[in-house]
Design a protein around this motif. Structure first.
Motif, PDB file in Angstrom:
ATOM      1  N   PRO A  10       0.801  -1.231   0.000  1.00 19.45           N
ATOM      2  CA  PRO A  10       0.000   0.000   0.000  1.00 19.45           C
ATOM      3  C   PRO A  10       0.837   1.287   0.000  1.00 19.45           C
ATOM      4  O   PRO A  10       0.266   2.371   0.065  1.00 19.45           O
ATOM      5  N   ILE A  11       2.157   1.188  -0.031  1.00 21.74           N
ATOM      6  CA  ILE A  11       2.998   2.382  -0.071  1.00 21.74           C
ATOM      7  C   ILE A  11       3.382   2.707  -1.517  1.00 21.74           C
ATOM      8  O   ILE A  11       3.226   3.831  -1.980  1.00 21.74           O
ATOM      9  N   ILE A  12       3.901   1.710  -2.244  1.00 20.07           N
ATOM     10  CA  ILE A  12       4.153   1.895  -3.685  1.00 20.07           C
ATOM     11  C   ILE A  12       2.804   1.869  -4.408  1.00 20.07           C
ATOM     12  O   ILE A  12       1.987   0.993  -4.166  1.00 20.07           O
ATOM     13  N   PRO A  13       2.528   2.843  -5.286  1.00 17.69           N
ATOM     14  CA  PRO A  13       1.202   2.920  -5.919  1.00 17.69           C
ATOM     15  C   PRO A  13       0.912   1.705  -6.792  1.00 17.69           C
ATOM     16  O   PRO A  13       1.841   1.116  -7.337  1.00 17.69           O
ATOM     17  N   PRO A  14      -0.413   1.352  -6.890  1.00 20.22           N
ATOM     18  CA  PRO A  14      -1.580   1.997  -6.272  1.00 20.22           C
ATOM     19  C   PRO A  14      -1.721   1.627  -4.807  1.00 20.22           C
ATOM     20  O   PRO A  14      -1.010   0.753  -4.321  1.00 20.22           O
ATOM     21  N   SER A  15      -2.649   2.294  -4.120  1.00 21.04           N
ATOM     22  CA  SER A  15      -2.795   2.061  -2.688  1.00 21.04           C
ATOM     23  C   SER A  15      -4.231   2.324  -2.264  1.00 21.04           C
ATOM     24  O   SER A  15      -4.730   3.447  -2.413  1.00 21.04           O
ATOM     25  N   ILE A  16      -4.882   1.301  -1.737  1.00 18.75           N
ATOM     26  CA  ILE A  16      -6.248   1.479  -1.242  1.00 18.75           C
ATOM     27  C   ILE A  16      -6.286   2.425  -0.034  1.00 18.75           C
ATOM     28  O   ILE A  16      -7.149   3.304   0.032  1.00 18.75           O
ATOM     29  N   PRO A  17      -5.370   2.300   0.952  1.00 27.29           N
ATOM     30  CA  PRO A  17      -5.387   3.278   2.053  1.00 27.29           C
ATOM     31  C   PRO A  17      -5.195   4.716   1.586  1.00 27.29           C
ATOM     32  O   PRO A  17      -5.790   5.641   2.161  1.00 27.29           O
ATOM     33  N   MET A  18      -4.385   4.932   0.540  1.00 24.30           N
ATOM     34  CA  MET A  18      -4.192   6.303   0.048  1.00 24.30           C
ATOM     35  C   MET A  18      -5.446   6.822  -0.643  1.00 24.30           C
ATOM     36  O   MET A  18      -5.758   8.021  -0.554  1.00 24.30           O
ATOM     37  N   ILE A  19      -6.167   5.950  -1.324  1.00 22.69           N
ATOM     38  CA  ILE A  19      -7.444   6.362  -1.919  1.00 22.69           C
ATOM     39  C   ILE A  19      -8.407   6.786  -0.817  1.00 22.69           C
ATOM     40  O   ILE A  19      -9.089   7.820  -0.901  1.00 22.69           O
ATOM     41  N   PHE A  20      -8.462   5.991   0.241  1.00 27.26           N
ATOM     42  CA  PHE A  20      -9.315   6.312   1.394  1.00 27.26           C
ATOM     43  C   PHE A  20      -8.905   7.648   1.997  1.00 27.26           C
ATOM     44  O   PHE A  20      -9.747   8.508   2.295  1.00 27.26           O
ATOM     45  N   LEU A  21      -7.600   7.846   2.176  1.00 22.82           N
ATOM     46  CA  LEU A  21      -7.088   9.083   2.763  1.00 22.82           C
ATOM     47  C   LEU A  21      -7.427  10.287   1.880  1.00 22.82           C
ATOM     48  O   LEU A  21      -7.819  11.356   2.384  1.00 22.82           O
ATOM     49  N   ALA A  22      -7.320  10.125   0.567  1.00 22.88           N
ATOM     50  CA  ALA A  22      -7.633  11.218  -0.349  1.00 22.88           C
ATOM     51  C   ALA A  22      -9.106  11.597  -0.278  1.00 22.88           C
ATOM     52  O   ALA A  22      -9.462  12.780  -0.288  1.00 22.88           O
ATOM     53  N   LEU A  23      -9.987  10.598  -0.202  1.00 23.63           N
ATOM     54  CA  LEU A  23     -11.416  10.874  -0.101  1.00 23.63           C
ATOM     55  C   LEU A  23     -11.754  11.555   1.220  1.00 23.63           C
ATOM     56  O   LEU A  23     -12.650  12.396   1.297  1.00 23.63           O
ATOM     57  N   LEU A  24     -11.033  11.197   2.256  1.00 19.00           N
ATOM     58  CA  LEU A  24     -11.286  11.728   3.595  1.00 19.00           C
ATOM     59  C   LEU A  24     -10.816  13.173   3.733  1.00 19.00           C
ATOM     60  O   LEU A  24     -11.402  13.954   4.486  1.00 19.00           O
ATOM     61  N   THR A  25      -9.776  13.533   2.997  1.00 18.13           N
ATOM     62  CA  THR A  25      -9.119  14.828   3.212  1.00 18.13           C
ATOM     63  C   THR A  25      -9.104  15.741   1.987  1.00 18.13           C
ATOM     64  O   THR A  25      -8.639  16.876   2.085  1.00 18.13           O
ATOM     65  N   ASN A  26      -9.599  15.248   0.848  1.00 18.67           N
ATOM     66  CA  ASN A  26      -9.557  15.995  -0.416  1.00 18.67           C
ATOM     67  C   ASN A  26      -8.132  16.237  -0.915  1.00 18.67           C
ATOM     68  O   ASN A  26      -7.889  17.163  -1.693  1.00 18.67           O
ATOM     69  N   LEU A  27      -7.187  15.400  -0.485  1.00 21.39           N
ATOM     70  CA  LEU A  27      -5.840  15.474  -1.033  1.00 21.39           C
ATOM     71  C   LEU A  27      -5.812  14.806  -2.406  1.00 21.39           C
ATOM     72  O   LEU A  27      -6.694  14.004  -2.738  1.00 21.39           O
ATOM     73  N   SER A  28      -4.808  15.110  -3.210  1.00 24.07           N
ATOM     74  CA  SER A  28      -4.682  14.537  -4.545  1.00 24.07           C
ATOM     75  C   SER A  28      -4.247  13.077  -4.469  1.00 24.07           C
ATOM     76  O   SER A  28      -3.225  12.755  -3.858  1.00 24.07           O
ATOM     77  N   VAL A  29      -5.039  12.196  -5.091  1.00 23.97           N
ATOM     78  CA  VAL A  29      -4.674  10.776  -5.130  1.00 23.97           C
ATOM     79  C   VAL A  29      -3.363  10.590  -5.884  1.00 23.97           C
ATOM     80  O   VAL A  29      -2.481   9.832  -5.469  1.00 23.97           O
ATOM     81  N   GLY A  30      -3.213  11.312  -6.996  1.00 27.20           N
ATOM     82  CA  GLY A  30      -1.989  11.189  -7.795  1.00 27.20           C
ATOM     83  C   GLY A  30      -0.750  11.581  -7.016  1.00 27.20           C
ATOM     84  O   GLY A  30       0.280  10.905  -7.084  1.00 27.20           O
ATOM     85  N   ARG A  31      -0.829  12.673  -6.265  1.00 26.46           N
ATOM     86  CA  ARG A  31       0.321  13.108  -5.467  1.00 26.46           C
ATOM     87  C   ARG A  31       0.634  12.114  -4.359  1.00 26.46           C
ATOM     88  O   ARG A  31       1.803  11.839  -4.059  1.00 26.46           O
ATOM     89  N   LEU A  32      -0.392  11.583  -3.723  1.00 23.04           N
ATOM     90  CA  LEU A  32      -0.169  10.579  -2.685  1.00 23.04           C
ATOM     91  C   LEU A  32       0.488   9.336  -3.281  1.00 23.04           C
ATOM     92  O   LEU A  32       1.421   8.768  -2.694  1.00 23.04           O
ATOM     93  N   PHE A  33      -0.014   8.904  -4.443  1.00 22.65           N
ATOM     94  CA  PHE A  33       0.570   7.737  -5.104  1.00 22.65           C
ATOM     95  C   PHE A  33       2.058   7.957  -5.375  1.00 22.65           C
ATOM     96  O   PHE A  33       2.899   7.125  -5.031  1.00 22.65           O
ATOM     97  N   LEU A  34       2.369   9.087  -6.014  1.00 19.17           N
ATOM     98  CA  LEU A  34       3.764   9.360  -6.357  1.00 19.17           C
ATOM     99  C   LEU A  34       4.626   9.558  -5.113  1.00 19.17           C
ATOM    100  O   LEU A  34       5.802   9.184  -5.099  1.00 19.17           O
ATOM    101  N   GLY A  35       4.040  10.125  -4.072  1.00 18.61           N
ATOM    102  CA  GLY A  35       4.776  10.317  -2.831  1.00 18.61           C
ATOM    103  C   GLY A  35       5.197   9.023  -2.172  1.00 18.61           C
ATOM    104  O   GLY A  35       6.130   9.009  -1.355  1.00 18.61           O
ATOM    105  N   GLY A  36       4.532   7.912  -2.515  1.00 15.32           N
ATOM    106  CA  GLY A  36       4.850   6.631  -1.898  1.00 15.32           C
ATOM    107  C   GLY A  36       5.948   5.848  -2.579  1.00 15.32           C
ATOM    108  O   GLY A  36       6.427   4.847  -2.031  1.00 15.32           O
TER     109      GLY A  36
END
Length: 418
Positions: free
Chosen positions: A139-165
């Motif tokens: 779940p750290i290297i993209p894709p990541s279900i927890p990051m999708i959840f986090l993005a929906l919860l906080t309105n952060l960018s899914v793409g940025r979270l994916f690349l950040g991992g």
């Protein structure tokens, strides 16, 4: 909620009952709010990415993609002392680019690696521990279900979270390899004989190249913006289904019913949490729980360094007793605004949260991945719990590095997405 969880009820039931009791006893809110908020919790197009990434993971395992990745990785490092242990880490790095789920990766890779390691004479608890620890990379290297959840919860960018991992995920692999080297240096471990020549390399590459393309489809889709995260999850699942049925021919039409049934069951256990999220979030917002907790943190007058250290300690503890998704639901809406007030990049903070909670998957008493490898390898849970300790230590070291070197998370998203 915690009382019901302690009784052994599922988390979504504990959260739902606690919410209903609260509405009955402490508010005059009509109970028709419950179904309305539950529907609202899952009424999001992006959520479709979750079942399709899970489907991609199921198809990957059934099609033999996992086995091909194992053989390809073993070609390079299988000849080393303890080579199968290193192979387990390498395969999880490759497999992380498909399913986005630690339990899915753990089940897929461990079902291949644990029998092979047992056959080669590896200690069973050690084999189970390294496979569980390596699965946290998923779940750290993209894709990541927890990051999708986090993005929906906080309105952060899914793409940025994916690349950040990407870089933290690779660092996790390096950390596990380093600790493996020290653990195996003085052990009497087998050296697997692996034939290595250019002809065999091209045969192995030809066999694995189609398997390696699936993660590239996901990364390319996220980077180019041509497709959404949901659409790229459908493309990934469709691609793995195509090569499994028509190229490798390892998936038969009769297998699809079982694959789709497993996907539906696994997806339901995650998505039912999202429905309860709607109720729980409404209560937390209406009672201003986040604001009250934030005032408590502000009263401590912490700087960014001390704040992040306290958050790490807190989330590592929470990860020991709770699954990642409900933990994020309860605590991220409180902690994220505080971190931003202290000048901490939200993508960096989100990665810290996910990394902490993934480590929680291999820490008792809950340790969901430990139960999976214990069941697959038929190893007593307490034996795996002891063997996992060095790997937990290695991942915590990586966590500290990622926490205090934010560029490891933010550099790649800023480079590729501006």
């Amino acid at each position: 909620m915690f009382f019901l969880m302690a009784l052994g009820l599922e988390i979504f039931i504990s959260m739902g009952v606690a919410s209903m009791v609260y509405l009955l006893l402490f508010t005059d809110t009509p109970l028709n709010l419950l179904p309305t908020q539950m529907v609202g919790g899952i009424n999001n197009y992006t959520l479709l990415a979750i079942p399709f990434f899970i489907l991609a993971g199921e198809l990957m395992n059934k099609s033999g993609v996992t086995l091909r990745l194992v053989n390809f990785t073993k070609f390079f490092i299988g000849h080393l002392k303890g080579g199968l242990a290193y192979t387990s880490v390498g395969v999880n790095v490759f497999a992380a680019g498909v399913s986005g789920s630690a339990p899915a990766d753990c089940s897929a890779v461990s079902s291949v690696m644990l029998p092979a390691m047992k056959k080669e004479g590896y200690r069973e608890s050690f084999s189970a521990a390294i496979n569980a620890a390596a699965s946290t990379i998923g779940p750290i290297i993209p894709p990541s279900i927890p990051m999708i959840f986090l993005a929906l919860l906080t309105n952060l960018s899914v793409g940025r979270l994916f690349l950040g991992g990407v870089i933290p995920g690779l660092l996790m692999g390096v950390g596990l390899v380093v600790i493996l080297y020290f653990l195996m240096r003085n052990q009497d471990l087998p050296v697997t004989k692996v034939e290595r020549n250019w002809n065999l390399f091209f045969v192995m590459l030809k066999d694995a190249i189609l398997s390696l393309i699936a993660p590239l489809i996901i990364i390319a889709g996220v980077l180019t913006g041509i497709v959404t995260v949901t659409e790229v999850s459908i493309l990934a699942a469709g691609y793995v289904l195509f090569i499994g049925m028509f190229i490798y021919r390892t998936i038969k039409p009769k297998d699809l019913i079982g694959i789709f049934a497993n996907t539906a069951l696994f997806s339901a256990t995650i998505l039912v949490l999202f429905s309860i999220v709607g109720i729980f979030s409404w209560i937390m917002a209406s009672e201003q729980i986040g604001l009250k907790l934030a005032e408590g943190f502000i009263a401590l007058d912490l700087g960014p360094v001390a704040f992040l250290l306290l958050v790490n300690i807190f989330l590592l503890f929470i990860g020991m007793i709770m699954d990642a998704l409900p933990a994020m639901l309860i605590f991220v809406p409180v902690l994220l605004p505080l971190s931003m007030e202290l000048g901490i990049d939200p993508i960096h903070f989100g990665m810290i949260v996910v990394l902490n909670l993934m480590i929680g998957l291999i820490t008792p008493p809950v340790g969901g991945l430990l139960y999976i490898v214990s069941k697959i390898g038929n190893v007593p849970f307490q034996h795996v719990s002891k063997s996992i300790i060095p790997f937990v230590f290695a991942l915590i070291v990586v966590l500290m590095i990622v926490t205090y070197v934010p560029a490891l998370v933010t550099w790649l998203p800023n480079l590729l997405m501006g």
